[in-house]
Scaffold this motif. Structure first.
Motif, PDB file in Angstrom:
ATOM      1  N   ARG A   1       0.862  -1.199   0.000  1.00  0.00           N
ATOM      2  CA  ARG A   1       0.000   0.000   0.000  1.00  0.00           C
ATOM      3  C   ARG A   1       0.897   1.246   0.000  1.00  0.00           C
ATOM      4  O   ARG A   1       1.812   1.357   0.816  1.00  0.00           O
ATOM      5  CB  ARG A   1      -0.896   0.028   1.240  1.00  0.00           C
ATOM      6  N   VAL A   2       0.635   2.184  -0.902  1.00  0.00           N
ATOM      7  CA  VAL A   2       1.434   3.411  -0.995  1.00  0.00           C
ATOM      8  C   VAL A   2       0.973   4.401   0.076  1.00  0.00           C
ATOM      9  O   VAL A   2      -0.203   4.755   0.147  1.00  0.00           O
ATOM     10  CB  VAL A   2       1.313   4.056  -2.389  1.00  0.00           C
ATOM     11  N   LEU A   3       1.926   4.810   0.919  1.00  0.00           N
ATOM     12  CA  LEU A   3       1.618   5.796   1.962  1.00  0.00           C
ATOM     13  C   LEU A   3       2.031   7.211   1.553  1.00  0.00           C
ATOM     14  O   LEU A   3       1.391   8.186   1.913  1.00  0.00           O
ATOM     15  CB  LEU A   3       2.325   5.430   3.273  1.00  0.00           C
ATOM     16  N   LEU A   4       3.154   7.330   0.810  1.00  0.00           N
ATOM     17  CA  LEU A   4       3.686   8.646   0.471  1.00  0.00           C
ATOM     18  C   LEU A   4       4.414   8.560  -0.854  1.00  0.00           C
ATOM     19  O   LEU A   4       5.267   7.705  -1.051  1.00  0.00           O
ATOM     20  CB  LEU A   4       4.659   9.139   1.556  1.00  0.00           C
ATOM     21  N   ARG A   5       4.034   9.451  -1.766  1.00  0.00           N
ATOM     22  CA  ARG A   5       4.681   9.472  -3.062  1.00  0.00           C
ATOM     23  C   ARG A   5       6.019  10.189  -2.979  1.00  0.00           C
ATOM     24  O   ARG A   5       6.174  11.179  -2.252  1.00  0.00           O
ATOM     25  CB  ARG A   5       3.811  10.205  -4.085  1.00  0.00           C
ATOM     26  N   LYS A   6       7.005   9.686  -3.730  1.00  0.00           N
ATOM     27  CA  LYS A   6       8.280  10.388  -3.845  1.00  0.00           C
ATOM     28  C   LYS A   6       8.096  11.511  -4.853  1.00  0.00           C
ATOM     29  O   LYS A   6       7.669  11.290  -5.980  1.00  0.00           O
ATOM     30  CB  LYS A   6       9.378   9.436  -4.323  1.00  0.00           C
ATOM     31  N   HIS A   7       8.421  12.764  -4.428  1.00  0.00           N
ATOM     32  CA  HIS A   7       8.283  13.901  -5.324  1.00  0.00           C
ATOM     33  C   HIS A   7       9.514  14.024  -6.196  1.00  0.00           C
ATOM     34  O   HIS A   7      10.637  13.759  -5.761  1.00  0.00           O
ATOM     35  CB  HIS A   7       8.103  15.195  -4.517  1.00  0.00           C
ATOM     36  N   ALA A   8       9.296  14.464  -7.434  1.00  0.00           N
ATOM     37  CA  ALA A   8      10.422  14.676  -8.332  1.00  0.00           C
ATOM     38  C   ALA A   8      11.284  15.794  -7.805  1.00  0.00           C
ATOM     39  O   ALA A   8      10.788  16.761  -7.248  1.00  0.00           O
ATOM     40  CB  ALA A   8       9.912  15.011  -9.746  1.00  0.00           C
TER      41      ALA A   8
END
Length: 808
Positions: free
Chosen positions: A704-711
């Motif tokens: 489950r994705v909790l936090l997206r990595k920002h570019a």
């Protein structure tokens, strides 16, 4: 502003404002500039004047304002300089020196105030002139001896001669006194000569020149023959002194004459600066704002006051009722009605005077003042009758209205008090409507007062016309002086007459004589006013309630913050205790290791064994700080949950799940692993996840994705995403699982905790039949990461949980 509007300036008491400003000037140098102050239509000039007044107010709040009390009006002296060959007197030169000195000191005094600095930069540089003038004339107007070498030499000779004469006369006077010839032993002056008083009957005994006689004739004032040559020389020296002084004054005058134009410019700029600071002081005293002027814009006054009325009421410890009014550009007629002595005339004068002050570059006594730029302000206010000119009140008003009607045009302001009054009510009302239509057609803004019902009806029916009323309190039978825009006013003449003491019987009879239609109109107006008063009362109550709610909210916020600060203080105290406790454990662990080292040394192990033992000790030392830190972190989190509230501590379980497939760098939660991890790579047969130091490949369905990595931002550098350190959980709960499932999960849990450098773990297995407990204990006995294990203390679950300590 047209010169033909002088009458309107006087009517609106603009001169009274100038009188207030005159009291705020610091010296006579600016009196002429104040006298020339008048309204203007030059918008750029007005805005500069207002900006300077605003800067002066800020300057005076930080630094004391410049003063010019020592500077007189220099114009007569400057006119004298314009006449070639005419010398100035010493005090006149001293006055111009003071002017040049003040000018020089202000040239760079306003550096951080751009408008004032720009004005002061126009002051001439008088350094050379001051070098020629300074020190030449004393404050009392005496030319200093240092003004020229010749003057110094002459004055020294004068002092020498006076001293010699004094000594000679003193010797002679002593001798004559002993002989009984001198009347008194004093030396005095007659005809600019030093003389001695002798008895008249003894004059033949003393050779000399008689310069006078006392009133009784008993005393003669005689210049002894011995001092005549010295006195003659003294007179000659004094003549030389006077000639040298005149020469010096002429020379200094020529220095000033060469800078006459600069001195005139300096005098004008200093006068302007003094007036600007007088405006600033006026703004401070009367709590003024800087008006905003816009051609064709609205007329908006908020909390405006008439300064002369405010000054008069202050002397009685009272305050005026402020005026609030807004007229949009399309609203060109305002008809004000209401009782006598209700404040209608004050409204007219306040509106007119505010316009005149704004266009004179003066701050306006108001919270907000937004005004159009008027070409003229035309006013017909007050009783204009003149017995000498054979004018009745009506005739005088009509003569003034005629002049106003002839010149009024677009962008003008017309103020008329009791328009159409002082004559037959029907004809007067008709005339008033016609005059208003004329001003509307000319494009002027007209503000008038009236008691005529027909004029009120005209304002209600005509586009661009607005009614306004002066509020009247029916309970106290007194005016409140508040302007109510949008309602016609009640004249309340009978109520006012009753309040002023007219017999009740007369008032009652007058009420029965009022025409029925007039009574109906009055009743309607009264109903409108009553409904408006009720609405305003409810609005005030709502505002009071809102303020009370806001006050209570702030109280609760302060109470919450105080409690939170107390909790955080308690948390800080517990954290300090935890740090001290863990520090003691660290020292104790180090001491154990040192003891083990000594024991091994005593046993004289082989070199290979020693290296192996020291390698293990090195690993222990490497893991020990992390283990103790994790233990301290768990204790700290427990304290936070207890002191601040567990609901304030975020957890992975409570985190919001983000839709979409995982991508490298995302923070994810893997089913079966309590701690969150970071996606390393996405493959066809699974997803590579890093949890602490543990790398594993899992099925995508478990992630489950909790936090997206920002570019990274544009221009950012680096080999890859920065991954935050992930903490392993301190406990696991396997209640309800089979023995094999529990064994598998706890084994993974121990691996993860070991990699995360945890030291103390809690495994919750429950009581039941003891199968889970026995299975797990058997695993713990042979597990490579487990140092020891034992039943949890009662406050951590007792025999329903096991505490596991990992190897360091």
């Amino acid at each position: 502003m047209s010169l033909s509007d002088r009458f309107s300036l006087a009517t609106l008491e603009f001169d009274g404002v100038l009188a207030i400003l005159a009291e705020l000037l610091t010296g006579p140098i600016s009196e002429a500039r104040l006298g020339a102050l008048a309204p203007s239509t030059d918008l750029d000039r007005i805005r500069v004047d207002l900006a300077r007044a605003g800067e002066a107010r800020r300057y005076a709040s930080e630094i004391s304002r410049p003063g010019f009390a020592s500077l007189g009006d220099p114009r007569p002296i400057l006119e004298k300089l314009a006449i070639e060959g005419l010398s100035c007197e010493a005090l006149e030169i001293l006055a111009l020196t003071a002017l040049a000195r003040s000018s020089q000191s202000l040239r760079s005094a306003f550096g951080s105030f751009p408008q004032l600095d720009q004005l002061a930069s126009g002051l001439p540089d008088f350094r050379n002139l001051l070098g020629e003038l300074e020190g030449k004339i004393a404050p009392d107007g005496t030319v200093e001896s240092s003004a020229s070498p010749e003057l110094g030499r002459v004055r020294r000779n004068i002092e020498r001669l006076r001293h010699e004469i004094q000594i000679t006369i003193q010797r002679l006077l002593s001798r004559l006194s002993r002989a009984g010839v001198a009347q008194d032993e004093i030396i005095t002056v007659r005809n600019d000569r030093l003389v001695i008083p002798i008895r008249a009957d003894e004059k033949r005994r003393v050779d000399g020149v008689v310069h006078g006689m006392s009133a009784s004739g008993a005393t003669l004032y005689l210049e002894p023959l011995e001092t005549v040559p010295l006195n003659n020389e003294l007179v000659e020296m004094e003549d030389r002194e006077l000639a040298e002084v005149r020469r010096i004054l002429g020379e200094l005058t020529e220095h000033l004459r060469g800078r006459r134009r600069d001195l005139e410019d300096a005098a004008q700029i200093l006068a302007e600066i003094d007036l600007i600071f007088a405006k600033a002081e006026f703004a401070r005293i009367y709590d003024c704002c800087l008006p905003e002027l816009a051609p064709g814009g609205p007329l908006e006054l908020d909390d405006a006051r008439h300064p002369l009325l405010e000054k008069a009421l202050r002397a009685q410890n009272r305050k005026p009722v402020p005026l609030t009014l807004r007229l949009d550009p399309e609203q060109t007629v305002l008809v004000i009605s209401g009782p006598n002595t209700g404040g209608k005339t004050v409204v007219l004068k306040t509106v007119g005077l505010s316009a005149l002050m704004a266009q004179s570059g003066l701050p306006v006594p108001a919270a907000i003042a937004k005004l159009p730029v008027f070409g003229r302000v035309l006013a017909d206010i007050g009783d204009l009758q003149s017995i000498e000119a054979s004018l009745s009140t009506f005739s005088a008003h009509i003569s003034n209205i005629r002049r106003m009607a002839e010149v009024a045009g677009p962008g003008d302001l017309v103020l008329a008090d009791e328009l159409g009054g002082s004559t037959d009510p029907e004809e007067g009302a008709a005339l008033a409507v016609a005059v208003l239509e004329h001003f509307r057609a000319r494009g002027a803004l007209a503000v008038v007062t009236t008691h005529a019902s027909r004029l009120k009806a005209y304002a209600a029916e005509t586009p661009g016309a607005v009614n306004a009323a002066m509020e009247f309190d029916d309970r106290t039978l007194e005016s409140t002086y508040r302007l109510l825009v949008g309602l016609p006013g009640k004249s309340s003449g009978l109520s006012v007459a009753e309040r002023l003491g007219l017999p009740r019987s007369i008032v009652d009879r007058a009420r029965t004589l009022v025409a029925p239609e007039e009574r109906e109109v009055a009743a309607l107006v009264e109903t409108l006013h009553r409904e408006r008063s009720e609405m305003e009362r409810k609005l005030r109550e709502s505002e009071v309630a809102r303020i009370e709610i806001e006050r209570r909210r702030q109280e609760l916020e302060q109470q919450y913050q105080a409690e939170r600060r107390a909790r955080l203080a308690e948390l800080g105290r517990r954290l300090e205790e935890g740090l001290k406790r863990e520090s003691r454990r660290w020292e104790s662990a180090l001491e154990e290791i040192r003891a083990e080292v000594r024991t091994q040394a005593e046993r004289s192990l082989t070199q290979a064994q020693s290296r192996s033992q020291f390698k293990r000790l090195e690993q222990k030392l490497e893991r020990l700080p992390g283990a103790i830190a994790n233990e301290a972190r768990d204790t700290w989190k427990s304290d936070v949950a207890e002191v601040v509230g567990a609901e304030e501590i975020p957890s992975a379980e409570s985190a919001t799940v983000i839709e979409g497939p995982p991508r490298p760098g995302d923070t994810v939660q893997v089913d079966g692993i309590p701690a969150p991890g970071t996606v390393i790579a996405v493959a066809a047969n699974g997803i590579d996840v890093e949890v602490g130091r543990l790398h594993t490949r899992v099925d995508p369905s478990r992630v489950r994705v909790l936090l997206r990595k920002h570019a990274p931002p544009t221009g950012a550098t680096g080999a890859g995403p920065v991954v935050s350190r992930v903490e392993a959980p301190a406990q696991i709960n396997v209640i309800g699982q089979t023995a094999e499932e529990a064994r598998e999960q706890v084994d993974a849990f121990l691996d993860q905790a070991f990699l995360a450098k945890r030291f103390r773990l809690r495994v919750v297995h429950g009581h039941g039949k003891g199968i889970l407990r026995r299975t797990l204990h058997e695993m713990f006995e042979s597990h490579p990461h487990v140092e020891k294990f034992y039943a949890a203390p009662p406050n951590e679950g007792g025999t329903g949980a096991t505490i596991v300590e990992l190897k360091l």
